[in-house]
Scaffold this motif. Structure first.
Motif, PDB file in Angstrom:
ATOM      1  N   GLY A 254       0.842  -1.202   0.000  1.00  6.32           N
ATOM      2  CA  GLY A 254       0.000   0.000   0.000  1.00  6.32           C
ATOM      3  C   GLY A 254       0.864   1.234   0.000  1.00  6.32           C
ATOM      4  N   SER A 255       1.384   1.599  -1.159  1.00  7.66           N
ATOM      5  CA  SER A 255       2.401   2.655  -1.210  1.00  7.66           C
ATOM      6  C   SER A 255       1.789   4.054  -1.163  1.00  7.66           C
ATOM      7  N   ILE A 256       2.076   4.753  -0.088  1.00  9.38           N
ATOM      8  CA  ILE A 256       1.616   6.133   0.074  1.00  9.38           C
ATOM      9  C   ILE A 256       2.430   7.060  -0.821  1.00  9.38           C
ATOM     10  N   LEU A 257       1.743   7.952  -1.506  1.00  8.10           N
ATOM     11  CA  LEU A 257       2.377   9.057  -2.230  1.00  8.10           C
ATOM     12  C   LEU A 257       2.239  10.307  -1.371  1.00  8.10           C
ATOM     13  N   GLU A 258       3.036  11.307  -1.663  1.00 12.45           N
ATOM     14  CA  GLU A 258       3.028  12.492  -0.804  1.00 12.45           C
ATOM     15  C   GLU A 258       2.756  13.781  -1.565  1.00 12.45           C
ATOM     16  N   LEU A 259       2.050  14.679  -0.896  1.00 15.19           N
ATOM     17  CA  LEU A 259       1.825  16.052  -1.333  1.00 15.19           C
ATOM     18  C   LEU A 259       2.460  16.918  -0.259  1.00 15.19           C
ATOM     19  N   THR A 260       3.629  17.459  -0.544  1.00  9.12           N
ATOM     20  CA  THR A 260       4.430  18.098   0.495  1.00  9.12           C
ATOM     21  C   THR A 260       4.719  19.555   0.160  1.00  9.12           C
ATOM     22  N   PHE A 261       4.566  20.414   1.178  1.00  7.34           N
ATOM     23  CA  PHE A 261       4.740  21.856   1.018  1.00  7.34           C
ATOM     24  C   PHE A 261       5.985  22.349   1.745  1.00  7.34           C
ATOM     25  N   ASN A 262       6.544  23.431   1.227  1.00  9.61           N
ATOM     26  CA  ASN A 262       7.560  24.162   1.981  1.00  9.61           C
ATOM     27  C   ASN A 262       6.883  24.674   3.239  1.00  9.61           C
ATOM     28  N   LYS A 263       7.400  24.288   4.400  1.00 11.85           N
ATOM     29  CA  LYS A 263       6.702  24.565   5.656  1.00 11.85           C
ATOM     30  C   LYS A 263       6.573  26.067   5.926  1.00 11.85           C
ATOM     31  N   ALA A 264       7.635  26.822   5.681  1.00 15.71           N
ATOM     32  CA  ALA A 264       7.573  28.265   5.931  1.00 15.71           C
ATOM     33  C   ALA A 264       6.506  28.917   5.065  1.00 15.71           C
ATOM     34  N   ARG A 265       6.410  28.452   3.800  1.00 17.91           N
ATOM     35  CA  ARG A 265       5.405  29.008   2.892  1.00 17.91           C
ATOM     36  C   ARG A 265       4.008  28.579   3.327  1.00 17.91           C
TER      37      ARG A 265
END
Length: 368
Positions: A254-265
């Protein structure tokens, strides 16, 4: 407006909000707060999101495109996310660093690609012979997975969301049948991540290749086997033309994909825009998993009409893989405190949820 007409309009608006909440997995309050007139009046915010996939890549790429459209619609146009396919702004596997530095605002990819930065990152995609997509999502949301993921990513100025799931991936395409453990010895196979480490303990020589080189390598015999995803995407790669043995999966349940943001932004966004991203990410994640399930089912019927054999790995190999996975986890845990902490959390939750999965979904699948 007459009172009766006003009541009809209000009721219709309520139904529309309720339907939106059902589709996105968000509450009525989030939809009303996120997409109402207050957010529409905000100054327009534009974000750049790069992916590790080609333009309009089926399911994963198109899923991110739909995510961006949902963000636009739910925010009343006040939040716009521009999607950049791989190699347009940055190379496919440079998205992590580019987002960390603030060169771009976000990316869509897979956590296992970054295990060289921290071996624990591979676990956020899942682990061989462990939790399924549904079980992983439960761990993430209710078992502490998200807390660990976001804590470790904070060190890189990143803030992740689940960005979809492939479901169970197939075990791979092989030029020759695998009938006993000895058949794996010396085999050259394109397989990344923890699955590759497990295969290495079984005698396989794991090789990393970019997508565009896999078919040619398999055709010419440079590699003897390859895993990719599942029927829907594998059939597009044409592996069935050069490898006749297609094995069921265990290395990526069950391979999770990621939606990742620059934390400061991300932190500078308004609460309304954060709620919109959360709702749209939840919707994308569910839709992507369901699309994989549907399109894999359709593609499987097509593959079954071709000159290939769909096989299970022999029980001897599965038992050896289980042992090897435990050895890999032990070795990685001794090297990395982060890996041990994340893996221990996963194992604790797996022990909790596995019995329920077995007497619910697994038991039902054996009788239907």
């Amino acid at each position: 407006m007459k009172r009766r007409e006003f009541l009809k309009s209000a009721a219709a608006a309520g139904v529309a909000v309720g339907a939106a909440a059902t589709v996105t997995g968000c509450t009525r309050e989030q939809i009303e707060g996120g997409g109402g007139p207050n957010i529409a009046r905000r100054k327009k915010v534009r974000l750049k999101l790069a992916t590790s996939w080609p333009a309009h890549f089926p399911i994963m790429g198109t899923g991110v495109e739909r995510f961006a459209q949902k963000v636009h619609d739910l925010s009343g146009g006040s939040l716009e996310i521009k999607i950049y396919p791989k190699n347009i702004l940055v190379p496919a596997l440079a998205v992590f660093d580019a987002t960390s530095r603030g060169q771009i605002d976000a990316f869509h990819s897979g956590p296992y690609y970054w295990k060289g930065k921290n071996p624990a990152f591979a676990l956020f995609s899942g682990a061989p012979l462990r939790m399924t997509a549904n079980e992983l999502n439960c761990w993430m949301n209710y078992g502490g997975g998200y807390d660990l993921w976001r804590e470790l990513y904070t060190k890189y100025n990143l803030y992740p969301f689940i960005g979809g799931n492939t479901g169970v991936q197939m075990g791979g395409w092989f030029r020759k049948p695998i009938e006993r453990l000895e058949d794996l010895k010396g085999l050259k196979m394109r397989i990344p991540g923890l699955g590759g480490e497990v295969m290495a303990k079984l005698g396989v020589n794991p090789i990393l290749l970019p997508a565009g080189e896999i078919y040619t390598a398999l055709e010419r015999g440079t590699i003897d086997a390859t895993e990719w995803v599942g029927p829907a995407l594998d059939i597009r790669m044409g592996f069935y033309k050069v490898a006749k043995y297609y094995y069921t999966g265990w290395h990526e349940p069950g391979s999770i994909l990621e939606l990742t943001f620059n934390k400061a932004r991300y932190d500078r966004l308004s609460d309304e825009h954060k709620a919109v991203i959360h709702c749209a990410a939840e919707a994308m994640s569910g839709e992507m998993y369901h699309e994989f399930m549907h399109k894999n089912a359709v593609a499987l019927k097509e593959l079954e009409s071709m000159d290939i054999e769909i096989r299970d790995f022999p029980p001897q190999i599965i038992e050896a893989a289980k042992k090897a996975m435990n050895e890999v986890a032990k070795e990685q845990s001794e090297k990395s405190a982060d890996f041990k902490r994340v893996f221990d959390s996963m194992e604790k939750y797996y022990a909790l949820i596995k019995p329920w999965t077995q007497i619910s979904e697994t038991r039902f699948c054996t009788i239907r």
